[in-house]
Design an enzyme around this catalytic site. Structure first.
Site, PDB file in Angstrom:
ATOM      1  N   LEU A  96      34.388  41.590  34.705  1.00  0.00           N
ATOM      2  CA  LEU A  96      33.638  40.766  33.757  1.00  0.00           C
ATOM      3  C   LEU A  96      32.713  41.678  32.958  1.00  0.00           C
ATOM      4  O   LEU A  96      31.961  42.465  33.534  1.00  0.00           O
ATOM      5  CB  LEU A  96      32.806  39.726  34.512  1.00  0.00           C
ATOM      6  CG  LEU A  96      33.590  38.670  35.292  1.00  0.00           C
ATOM      7  CD1 LEU A  96      32.630  37.788  36.068  1.00  0.00           C
ATOM      8  CD2 LEU A  96      34.467  37.845  34.368  1.00  0.00           C
TER       9      LEU A  96
ATOM     10  N   ASN B 200      28.973  35.511  43.819  1.00  0.00           N
ATOM     11  CA  ASN B 200      30.228  36.124  44.283  1.00  0.00           C
ATOM     12  C   ASN B 200      30.194  36.231  45.799  1.00  0.00           C
ATOM     13  O   ASN B 200      29.143  36.424  46.403  1.00  0.00           O
ATOM     14  CB  ASN B 200      30.372  37.539  43.678  1.00  0.00           C
ATOM     15  CG  ASN B 200      31.629  38.255  44.164  1.00  0.00           C
ATOM     16  OD1 ASN B 200      32.720  37.706  44.128  1.00  0.00           O
ATOM     17  ND2 ASN B 200      31.457  39.480  44.652  1.00  0.00           N
TER      18      ASN B 200
ATOM     19  N   HIS C  87      31.536  38.478  48.900  1.00  0.00           N
ATOM     20  CA  HIS C  87      32.116  39.794  49.183  1.00  0.00           C
ATOM     21  C   HIS C  87      32.331  39.908  50.694  1.00  0.00           C
ATOM     22  O   HIS C  87      31.411  39.577  51.461  1.00  0.00           O
ATOM     23  CB  HIS C  87      31.195  40.919  48.671  1.00  0.00           C
ATOM     24  CG  HIS C  87      31.765  42.289  48.899  1.00  0.00           C
ATOM     25  ND1 HIS C  87      32.779  42.804  48.121  1.00  0.00           N
ATOM     26  CD2 HIS C  87      31.503  43.213  49.856  1.00  0.00           C
ATOM     27  CE1 HIS C  87      33.106  44.002  48.598  1.00  0.00           C
ATOM     28  NE2 HIS C  87      32.353  44.276  49.634  1.00  0.00           N
TER      29      HIS C  87
END
Ligand code: GRF
Length: 202
Positions: free
Chosen positions: A94, A108, A110
């Site tokens: 992005l 996000n 992870h």
């Protein structure tokens, strides 16, 4: 109510966890309005269709530059009145235009305990291969805000998972998904949606 878009690239098990949580009433401040995939083959799209969630595919290779790709993402998100973005196994890069458009409104998941085994090149099985190679006894998952530094944004939630004797990357990935990712992401989604909803009504 906060309109959520989930960005996906693969199997969509984290998306499924979000859908299941939503249907169980565990994300009262947010609604998944769009699932946006980086490729048309992502099984995550099938999961969205099964639950009547709108889908879109925006492929990086269809655009001449990162900026044009970013603009296509932003206009797709804006045309669906998206307030908040969740990256769930999303593999496209992005650009800063997208990240700025959703500053403090993009999260996000992870599959490690950041700051270990994260940053450029650490995704999917590679994360677990690195953890096993280093010989750590504990790993886990992290939900964080997205900023310009890969996996560098403010940490929201983390959960530890034990590594067991004889673990392969695949076995460890599954355990981290089941015991951490699929629990943390819906929880973080509701936390951030509630915070944004409160700011919206101020
Ligand atoms: C997995 O490696 C997961 O750990 C990470 O993204 C990958 C795909 O997940 N978050 P999903 O099944 O597509 O949600």
């Amino acid at each position: 109510m906060i309109n959520i878009a989930v960005l996906v690239s693969g199997g969509g098990t984290n998306l499924q966890a979000l859908i299941d949580a939503q249907e169980a009433g565990k994300i009262p401040h947010g609604k998944i309005k769009l699932v946006l995939a980086s490729n048309e083959k992502a099984y995550a799209l099938e999961r969205a269709k099964k639950h009547n969630i709108e889908t879109a595919v925006v492929k990086r290779k269809d655009y001449g530059s990162q900026d044009e790709f970013d603009q296509a993402l932003i206009s797709t998100l804006k045309s669906h009145q998206i307030d908040m973005v969740i990256l769930a196994g999303y593999l496209s890069i992005l650009g800063e235009n997208v990240i700025h458009a959703y500053q403090d409104r993009m999260i996000n998941i992870h599959p490690s305990l950041i700051p270990s085994f994260c940053g450029k090149g650490f995704y999917g099985l590679r994360v677990h291969e690195a953890a096993l190679a280093r010989g750590v006894k504990v790993t886990g998952a992290t939900v964080h805000y997205v900023n310009e530094i890969p996996d560098g944004g403010k940490i929201i939630l983390q959960k530890a998972v034990a590594i067991e004797e004889g673990d392969t990357p695949e076995v460890l990935q599954k355990r981290v998904m089941e015991q951490a990712e699929w629990i943390l992401l819906p929880k973080a989604a509701e936390m951030v949606a509630a915070k944004l909803d409160e700011e919206k009504t101020k």
